[in-house]
Design an enzyme around this catalytic site. Sequence first.
Site, PDB file in Angstrom:
ATOM      1  N   GLU A  10       2.115  -1.426   1.300  1.00  0.00           N
ATOM      2  CA  GLU A  10       1.743  -0.650   2.489  1.00  0.00           C
ATOM      3  C   GLU A  10       2.078   0.837   2.393  1.00  0.00           C
ATOM      4  OE1 GLU A  10       3.067  -2.626   6.033  1.00  0.00           O
ATOM      5  OE2 GLU A  10       1.766  -4.319   5.642  1.00  0.00           O
TER       6      GLU A  10
ATOM      7  N   GLU B 187      -0.197 -10.862   3.193  1.00  0.00           N
ATOM      8  CA  GLU B 187       0.630 -11.128   4.368  1.00  0.00           C
ATOM      9  C   GLU B 187      -0.251 -11.473   5.560  1.00  0.00           C
ATOM     10  OE1 GLU B 187       3.505  -8.152   5.501  1.00  0.00           O
ATOM     11  OE2 GLU B 187       4.026  -7.734   3.421  1.00  0.00           O
TER      12      GLU B 187
END
Length: 444
Positions: A164, A349
């Site tokens: 991220e 995720e």
Amino acid sequence: MSAFPEGFCWGVATSAYQIEGSPLADGAGPSIWHRFAHTPGHIADGETGNIACNHYQRYLEDIGLLHELGVNAYRFSIAWGRVLPEGRGAINRKGLGFYQRLVDALLERGISPVITLYHWDLPMALQDRGGWINPDSPQWFADYAEVLFRTFADRVTSWITINEPWVIAVLGHLEGRHAPGWRDPSAAARVGHHLLLAHAAAVASYRTLGHGQIGIALNLEPQHPAYPKAADLLAAQRRDAFVNRWFLDALFLASYPIELAQIFGPAWPKFGAVALDQIHYPGDFIGVNYYTRARVAAAPEAKPLGAICLPPPREKSTAMGWEIYPEGLGEVLGWFKERYGNPRVLITENGAAFADPAPCAGLVLDPQRIVYLRSHLRAAAQALAAGVDLGGYFVWSLMDNFEWAEGYSKRFGLYWVDRQTLQRYPKSSAHFYRSVIATQGAVL
Ligand SMILES: N=[N+]=NCCCCNC(=O)[C@@H]1[C@H]2[C@H](O)[C@@H](O)[C@H](O)[C@@H](CO)[C@@H]12
């Protein structure tokens, strides 16, 4: 009928600082999250990752949980400071040894390690040299990655470079809600670029040292106009450029969305053709971290985006206040088929926090998480059937853990962790996920 093909990658995901504890054990160097969490006011309830889930000591027990679930893959991150306490230079053999034992124990159980090289815990020694704004940071990262590629080249064939980059750049360097807690638009823009250069350098290194697959994991979130108004549509498009296309277009199109120069203003560097060519590096797959969508309303006073996100109705929200919106996963996966040449995608995720009750007779009943996972898995199966090259799905997370600025107050795990005893208890969603894996999705 199985919704997913034989060989589909079924996993769960964690990260080092969120589960390991013992941040300074065996010669490990402190990370920026160690410093950030120990600075009063940054973390709910004043919590830190000092103990977390004590996975550093209990890793064999946790591998037992993975075996109980029936996963064929486990995504975890390596703490850079355990391996290189100063971030570069001398290798800490004890620190590296922990991950060698972890990898070998996983392989013995037939579980494929999927290693995230960087999940936010930069060594403090490198932050003291400027951290990710330092133009040397991509090389620091490539050198660290090379140590791990050489150590595990024979045993690990799935790697994620950076988790991220948007959260690192924005929450860590623009909004200051994450480590290192900066609020500097110019730093955020340069950090984003250096993270992409770091990813590219690690991919290039892996091409010479490894024979597996390597990619990056992005948090992607559909941006929808809150109301059918032109101003809201424009605000949603601006926020889509800021949250999603910043890194997607850089990796796949070798260009930054033009909106970023407008959003950042003079703080946005003038990237030349060479700089843009250097970040054109999608790797072998894209990791998608999907949680929710945003409903965006125009708000001229809300600088720099001129947009705000409206809170979802409580009955459609998780404990994080994020909307439960499984359709958004299908939308995000469709971007890759429609816009970016249909590369291999892994859902690295997907999960939710809910106010889970305490265990009763050794089990935690969490029906809301089962509904969340079932609906998102169905969306994934539909995307696969529609031609998206989806290779795997990882639930966030194996067990309740340190949820960054929220401390331990938000529980994302398939296993409930007693904060006093650290005893792990299965939630009914763990049993649900086990049945999904065992039937390749036929139970969905
Ligand atoms: N509004 N809103 N937005 C939705 C998501 C915002 C970005 N945060 C993440 O994706 C983090 C990712 C992280 O890898 C993990 O370390 C975190 O524990 C999970 C749960 O928080 C997710």
